[in-house]
Design an enzyme around this catalytic site. Sequence first.
Site, mmCIF file in Angstrom:
data_model
loop_
_atom_site.group_PDB
_atom_site.id
_atom_site.type_symbol
_atom_site.label_atom_id
_atom_site.label_comp_id
_atom_site.label_asym_id
_atom_site.label_seq_id
_atom_site.Cartn_x
_atom_site.Cartn_y
_atom_site.Cartn_z
ATOM 1 N N LYS A 13 0.812 -1.215 0.000
ATOM 2 C CA LYS A 13 0.000 0.000 0.000
ATOM 3 C C LYS A 13 0.845 1.264 0.000
ATOM 4 C CE LYS A 13 -1.395 0.314 4.873
ATOM 5 N NZ LYS A 13 -0.245 -0.440 5.398
ATOM 6 N N ARG A 88 -5.694 2.822 11.910
ATOM 7 C CA ARG A 88 -5.520 1.391 12.174
ATOM 8 C C ARG A 88 -6.584 0.880 13.133
ATOM 9 N NH1 ARG A 88 -0.137 0.220 10.469
ATOM 10 N NH2 ARG A 88 1.097 2.113 10.424
ATOM 11 N N ARG A 127 11.894 -12.371 0.657
ATOM 12 C CA ARG A 127 12.505 -11.058 0.625
ATOM 13 C C ARG A 127 13.772 -11.038 1.470
ATOM 14 N NH1 ARG A 127 8.907 -5.803 2.151
ATOM 15 N NH2 ARG A 127 9.260 -6.427 4.301
ATOM 16 N N ARG A 156 15.027 -10.238 7.416
ATOM 17 C CA ARG A 156 14.631 -9.590 8.655
ATOM 18 C C ARG A 156 13.769 -10.546 9.477
ATOM 19 N NH1 ARG A 156 11.727 -4.238 8.133
ATOM 20 N NH2 ARG A 156 10.148 -5.711 7.452
ATOM 21 N N ARG A 167 1.657 -10.994 12.783
ATOM 22 C CA ARG A 167 1.282 -9.630 12.375
ATOM 23 C C ARG A 167 -0.088 -9.609 11.702
ATOM 24 N NH1 ARG A 167 6.463 -8.381 10.049
ATOM 25 N NH2 ARG A 167 5.567 -8.468 7.977
#
Length: 224
Positions: A13, A88, A127, A156, A167
């Site tokens: 986004k 949020r 990634r 990461r 998450r």
Amino acid sequence: MNIVLLGPPGAGKGTQGERIAKTLGIPKLATGDVLRAAVAQGTPLGLAAKAAMERGDLVPDSVILGIMKEALALPSASKGVVLDGVVRTVPQAEGLARVLSELGRGVDAVLLFEVGEDELVRRLSARATCESCQTPYTGREPGTACDKCGGKLVRRTDDEPEAIRSRMRAYHEQTEPVIEWYERRARKSDDAGARDHNGPRVVRVNALGNIDDITKIVMKGLEG
Ligand SMILES: [Zn+2]
């Protein structure tokens, strides 16, 4: 046109938000950037935010909303904004609606970037990120060198599958009620026969696929 972006981390986004802002000729405001700017400028609210951060506290919603209102009131934002990461939770959605209505405006569209959890895990765990300059790379092995600075690419901990699933759970718990809140308001203004500033259009976008195609779908959704 005031646009709110919603979507889980990794749904792209941020990238789409930049493109939409550029196409419409309006700024993109992200909470973190606006906050940092206020702190750097040493505005009264910026100083309040800085004090909270130095105590190790979260910056209170009221301070963030005040800083947002100042950014929204700038001439550069008068034609509209793309708001990334600003909403949020339901209280934040309510706060934003209040601040915008004080400025005689409202949220016109909510763009909801949707992505399946399995796909997100597949995408993010492919990634690798440069540990020096933080550039993300897709489909590169950790341990190889960054094209930009020669730094080492690492995965990461945020991009580990378990971290992503956790998450996503947090995102759904927090954001589902926000989506319902906006959809209720959109329905209400449809019933009233006119889309006033109480009811944004909620546009659901499948966030997977070609970046250019997604931008086109989004722009069409905003027009329609
Ligand atoms: Zn690098």
